[in-house]
Design a protein around this motif. Structure first.
Motif, PDB file in Angstrom:
ATOM      1  N   THR A  52       0.829  -1.205   0.000  1.00 43.76           N
ATOM      2  CA  THR A  52       0.000   0.000   0.000  1.00 43.76           C
ATOM      3  C   THR A  52       0.858   1.247   0.000  1.00 43.76           C
ATOM      4  O   THR A  52       0.557   2.229  -0.689  1.00 43.76           O
ATOM      5  CB  THR A  52      -0.931   0.001   1.223  1.00 43.76           C
ATOM      6  OG1 THR A  52      -1.724  -1.183   1.204  1.00 43.76           O
ATOM      7  CG2 THR A  52      -1.834   1.224   1.225  1.00 43.76           C
ATOM      8  N   GLU A  53       1.944   1.196   0.769  1.00 50.19           N
ATOM      9  CA  GLU A  53       2.828   2.361   0.828  1.00 50.19           C
ATOM     10  C   GLU A  53       3.496   2.611  -0.523  1.00 50.19           C
ATOM     11  O   GLU A  53       3.676   3.764  -0.937  1.00 50.19           O
ATOM     12  CB  GLU A  53       3.894   2.145   1.905  1.00 50.19           C
ATOM     13  CG  GLU A  53       3.325   2.072   3.313  1.00 50.19           C
ATOM     14  CD  GLU A  53       4.394   1.796   4.351  1.00 50.19           C
ATOM     15  OE1 GLU A  53       4.070   1.803   5.535  1.00 50.19           O
ATOM     16  OE2 GLU A  53       5.564   1.573   3.941  1.00 50.19           O
ATOM     17  N   ARG A  99       2.232   1.891  -3.497  1.00 52.82           N
ATOM     18  CA  ARG A  99       1.228   2.486  -4.391  1.00 52.82           C
ATOM     19  C   ARG A  99       1.034   3.964  -4.079  1.00 52.82           C
ATOM     20  O   ARG A  99       0.871   4.785  -4.988  1.00 52.82           O
ATOM     21  CB  ARG A  99      -0.106   1.736  -4.262  1.00 52.82           C
ATOM     22  CG  ARG A  99      -0.114   0.370  -4.949  1.00 52.82           C
ATOM     23  CD  ARG A  99      -1.539  -0.029  -5.310  1.00 52.82           C
ATOM     24  NE  ARG A  99      -2.406  -0.008  -4.132  1.00 52.82           N
ATOM     25  CZ  ARG A  99      -2.648  -1.083  -3.385  1.00 52.82           C
ATOM     26  NH1 ARG A  99      -2.042  -2.240  -3.650  1.00 52.82           N
ATOM     27  NH2 ARG A  99      -3.468  -0.990  -2.359  1.00 52.82           N
ATOM     28  N   GLU A 100       1.038   4.307  -2.786  1.00 48.59           N
ATOM     29  CA  GLU A 100       0.843   5.709  -2.394  1.00 48.59           C
ATOM     30  C   GLU A 100       2.015   6.562  -2.854  1.00 48.59           C
ATOM     31  O   GLU A 100       1.830   7.691  -3.314  1.00 48.59           O
ATOM     32  CB  GLU A 100       0.664   5.808  -0.885  1.00 48.59           C
ATOM     33  CG  GLU A 100       0.428   7.220  -0.375  1.00 48.59           C
ATOM     34  CD  GLU A 100      -0.796   7.871  -0.982  1.00 48.59           C
ATOM     35  OE1 GLU A 100      -0.782   9.106  -1.161  1.00 48.59           O
ATOM     36  OE2 GLU A 100      -1.773   7.145  -1.300  1.00 48.59           O
ATOM     37  N   GLU A 101       3.244   6.027  -2.744  1.00 48.51           N
ATOM     38  CA  GLU A 101       4.411   6.787  -3.201  1.00 48.51           C
ATOM     39  C   GLU A 101       4.353   7.001  -4.714  1.00 48.51           C
ATOM     40  O   GLU A 101       4.634   8.095  -5.211  1.00 48.51           O
ATOM     41  CB  GLU A 101       5.694   6.033  -2.846  1.00 48.51           C
ATOM     42  CG  GLU A 101       5.996   6.011  -1.357  1.00 48.51           C
ATOM     43  CD  GLU A 101       7.252   5.228  -1.030  1.00 48.51           C
ATOM     44  OE1 GLU A 101       7.588   5.101   0.154  1.00 48.51           O
ATOM     45  OE2 GLU A 101       7.897   4.729  -1.992  1.00 48.51           O
ATOM     46  N   ARG A 113       1.680   7.040  -6.505  1.00 45.91           N
ATOM     47  CA  ARG A 113       0.591   7.977  -6.802  1.00 45.91           C
ATOM     48  C   ARG A 113       1.020   9.411  -6.595  1.00 45.91           C
ATOM     49  O   ARG A 113       0.686  10.300  -7.388  1.00 45.91           O
ATOM     50  CB  ARG A 113      -0.625   7.632  -5.918  1.00 45.91           C
ATOM     51  CG  ARG A 113      -1.914   8.337  -6.356  1.00 45.91           C
ATOM     52  CD  ARG A 113      -2.823   8.564  -5.196  1.00 45.91           C
ATOM     53  NE  ARG A 113      -2.185   9.411  -4.186  1.00 45.91           N
ATOM     54  CZ  ARG A 113      -2.034  10.722  -4.300  1.00 45.91           C
ATOM     55  NH1 ARG A 113      -2.436  11.360  -5.415  1.00 45.91           N
ATOM     56  NH2 ARG A 113      -1.447  11.424  -3.354  1.00 45.91           N
ATOM     57  N   GLU A 114       1.753   9.675  -5.487  1.00 52.25           N
ATOM     58  CA  GLU A 114       2.213  11.045  -5.206  1.00 52.25           C
ATOM     59  C   GLU A 114       3.137  11.550  -6.307  1.00 52.25           C
ATOM     60  O   GLU A 114       3.090  12.735  -6.676  1.00 52.25           O
ATOM     61  CB  GLU A 114       2.926  11.080  -3.853  1.00 52.25           C
ATOM     62  CG  GLU A 114       1.988  10.865  -2.667  1.00 52.25           C
ATOM     63  CD  GLU A 114       2.743  10.865  -1.351  1.00 52.25           C
ATOM     64  OE1 GLU A 114       3.995  10.902  -1.390  1.00 52.25           O
ATOM     65  OE2 GLU A 114       2.080  10.826  -0.288  1.00 52.25           O
ATOM     66  N   CYS A 147      -4.787   8.307  -9.149  1.00 55.66           N
ATOM     67  CA  CYS A 147      -5.509   7.277  -8.375  1.00 55.66           C
ATOM     68  C   CYS A 147      -5.945   6.129  -9.272  1.00 55.66           C
ATOM     69  O   CYS A 147      -5.879   4.954  -8.882  1.00 55.66           O
ATOM     70  CB  CYS A 147      -6.718   7.894  -7.679  1.00 55.66           C
ATOM     71  SG  CYS A 147      -6.294   8.960  -6.273  1.00 55.66           S
ATOM     72  N   THR A 191      -2.880   3.879 -10.141  1.00 56.36           N
ATOM     73  CA  THR A 191      -2.253   3.130  -9.037  1.00 56.36           C
ATOM     74  C   THR A 191      -3.243   2.313  -8.226  1.00 56.36           C
ATOM     75  O   THR A 191      -2.834   1.530  -7.364  1.00 56.36           O
ATOM     76  CB  THR A 191      -1.531   4.118  -8.102  1.00 56.36           C
ATOM     77  OG1 THR A 191      -2.475   5.076  -7.597  1.00 56.36           O
ATOM     78  CG2 THR A 191      -0.407   4.826  -8.823  1.00 56.36           C
ATOM     79  N   VAL A 220      -5.463   3.512  -6.063  1.00 48.10           N
ATOM     80  CA  VAL A 220      -5.729   4.132  -4.769  1.00 48.10           C
ATOM     81  C   VAL A 220      -7.106   4.772  -4.797  1.00 48.10           C
ATOM     82  O   VAL A 220      -7.479   5.438  -5.765  1.00 48.10           O
ATOM     83  CB  VAL A 220      -4.647   5.177  -4.433  1.00 48.10           C
ATOM     84  CG1 VAL A 220      -4.991   5.914  -3.133  1.00 48.10           C
ATOM     85  CG2 VAL A 220      -3.293   4.512  -4.322  1.00 48.10           C
ATOM     86  N   LEU A 225      -8.291   8.910  -0.024  1.00 49.44           N
ATOM     87  CA  LEU A 225      -7.278   9.957  -0.078  1.00 49.44           C
ATOM     88  C   LEU A 225      -7.814  11.265   0.481  1.00 49.44           C
ATOM     89  O   LEU A 225      -7.156  11.932   1.293  1.00 49.44           O
ATOM     90  CB  LEU A 225      -6.808  10.145  -1.524  1.00 49.44           C
ATOM     91  CG  LEU A 225      -5.856  11.313  -1.781  1.00 49.44           C
ATOM     92  CD1 LEU A 225      -4.536  11.110  -1.028  1.00 49.44           C
ATOM     93  CD2 LEU A 225      -5.606  11.472  -3.286  1.00 49.44           C
ATOM     94  N   ARG A 278      -8.188  11.144   4.286  1.00 48.62           N
ATOM     95  CA  ARG A 278      -6.910  11.300   4.990  1.00 48.62           C
ATOM     96  C   ARG A 278      -6.432  12.741   4.981  1.00 48.62           C
ATOM     97  O   ARG A 278      -5.844  13.221   5.951  1.00 48.62           O
ATOM     98  CB  ARG A 278      -5.850  10.395   4.353  1.00 48.62           C
ATOM     99  CG  ARG A 278      -6.035   8.915   4.635  1.00 48.62           C
ATOM    100  CD  ARG A 278      -4.754   8.143   4.338  1.00 48.62           C
ATOM    101  NE  ARG A 278      -4.332   8.289   2.953  1.00 48.62           N
ATOM    102  CZ  ARG A 278      -4.719   7.493   1.955  1.00 48.62           C
ATOM    103  NH1 ARG A 278      -5.555   6.489   2.219  1.00 48.62           N
ATOM    104  NH2 ARG A 278      -4.272   7.676   0.729  1.00 48.62           N
TER     105      ARG A 278
END
Length: 346
Positions: free
Chosen positions: A2-3, A5-7, A9-10, A22, A25, A27, A32, A35
């Motif tokens: 998950t981390e 994918r988040e990296e 995505r950013e 999103c 990836t 997400v 999002l 959060r």
């Protein structure tokens, strides 16, 4: 995972934006946003303010009490509305009456119709009284098992007026011939241009065929086993047999005739018919319905002028139809019988 994918995505967000990043990836955009805005609260929609023309509780109860009066309890709200207008009284619109009854569980749908295969459709149109008559015979249960009486009814499809009726102990071509002659005599000697019926033995008998030929009346018949081809007679019989006072059986021929005399007098002169602008059949048949229509409009306008806060728009009256038909001409190419053509014929 998950981390990672988040990296990813950013990194993509700077180039393709939030929605595209999103999607690429996997997400969730909703997650999002939650959060990023943890303190965001769902704003409840403001409750709708009460409209200024809303009836008060006392007025609502008065409308319900009027609808439930003995003289109106077996009528539809639209018929009650028309009856009150003829007395110079306006309480509320028909839709408001239906809504108030619905809130109290006092309305329900009872109508059910049968569908049949179509073959060749008869097509008839009437734009005035005495252009097309429709007739049929229905059975009335008599005393004892297997005992029935036959009710003959002739109706004008434009005005919905029952021109003539008779009750006999049997069905025959000779009785049918005499019935048609009596219907014309009762109508002041005025014969229709066309007489429509189903294909029963009395309707297709030689005596009836010869009579119509001698009088120059066009003969029309329904398709076999297609009740939709005779909707006015069928719906009128349904109105008769759904009458709250209709008995399970008649004690004698005289009892059946006495009941039908009362019923058809009510039907022609007091029944507010939905198919003719909530007028009575007799007023449409003799041509006075348009005068009554004008008086109704004046009653509503006087009330509206005195109580403008009760209306958001100018109310309109149900229109008197300009034509009545059996199998509407523009549906000639359709092979499927339409039940909606019977709406409001009863």
């Amino acid at each position: 995972m998950t981390e990672l994918r988040e990296e990813a995505r950013e990194q993509l967000e700077e180039h393709v934006g939030i929605a595209r990043s999103c999607a690429l990836t996997g997400v969730s955009r909703a997650s999002l946003y939650r959060r990023r805005c943890p303190g965001r609260q769902t704003v409840e929609k403001a409750s709708r303010p009460s409209p200024p023309n809303r009836l008060s509780p006392e007025e609502c109860e008065h409308v319900i009490a009027t609808l439930n009066r003995a003289e109106f309890v077996d009528k539809s709200p639209r018929q009650v509305w028309a009856a009150l207008l003829d007395r110079g009284v306006y309480l509320a619109s028909p839709s408001t009456m239906y809504r108030l009854l619905r809130e109290r569980g006092q309305v329900r749908e009872r109508r059910a119709q049968t569908r049949h295969e179509a073959k060749k459709k008869p097509q008839l149109t009437a734009r005035a009284p005495n252009e097309v008559w429709s007739w049929d015979i229905t059975r009335l249960r008599g005393p004892g098992p297997g005992r029935f009486f036959d009710l003959y009814v002739m109706i004008d499809i434009y005005s919905r007026c029952v021109v003539h009726w008779e009750v006999h102990a049997r069905e025959s071509g000779e009785l049918a011939k005499q019935f048609i002659e009596n219907a014309i005599w009762t109508n002041g000697g005025i014969a229709p241009e066309t007489i429509h019926s189903d294909r029963g033995t009395a309707m297709t008998s030689k005596s009836v065929t010869d009579l119509l030929s001698d009088l120059g009346i066009i003969k029309s018949h329904s398709r076999p086993k297609i009740s939709n081809d005779n909707p006015y007679s069928e719906a009128q019989f349904k109105t008769l047999k759904y009458c709250p006072a209709f008995p399970e059986a008649f004690g004698s021929l005289q009892d059946a005739r006495a009941f039908c005399r009362r019923f058809f007098d009510y039907y022609n002169h007091e029944h507010y018919h939905s198919g003719i602008g909530l007028h009575t059949p007799f007023t449409v048949h003799i041509g006075t319905a348009h005068v009554i229509q004008q008086k109704r409009a004046e009653t509503i306008e006087q009330f509206r002028a005195a109580n403008p806060h009760r209306f958001t728009r100018r109310p309109s009256l149900p229109k008197i139809p300009t034509a009545a038909w059996i199998n509407q001409p523009d549906q000639a190419d359709s092979d499927q019988p339409r039940l909606d053509q019977q709406e409001g014929v009863a």
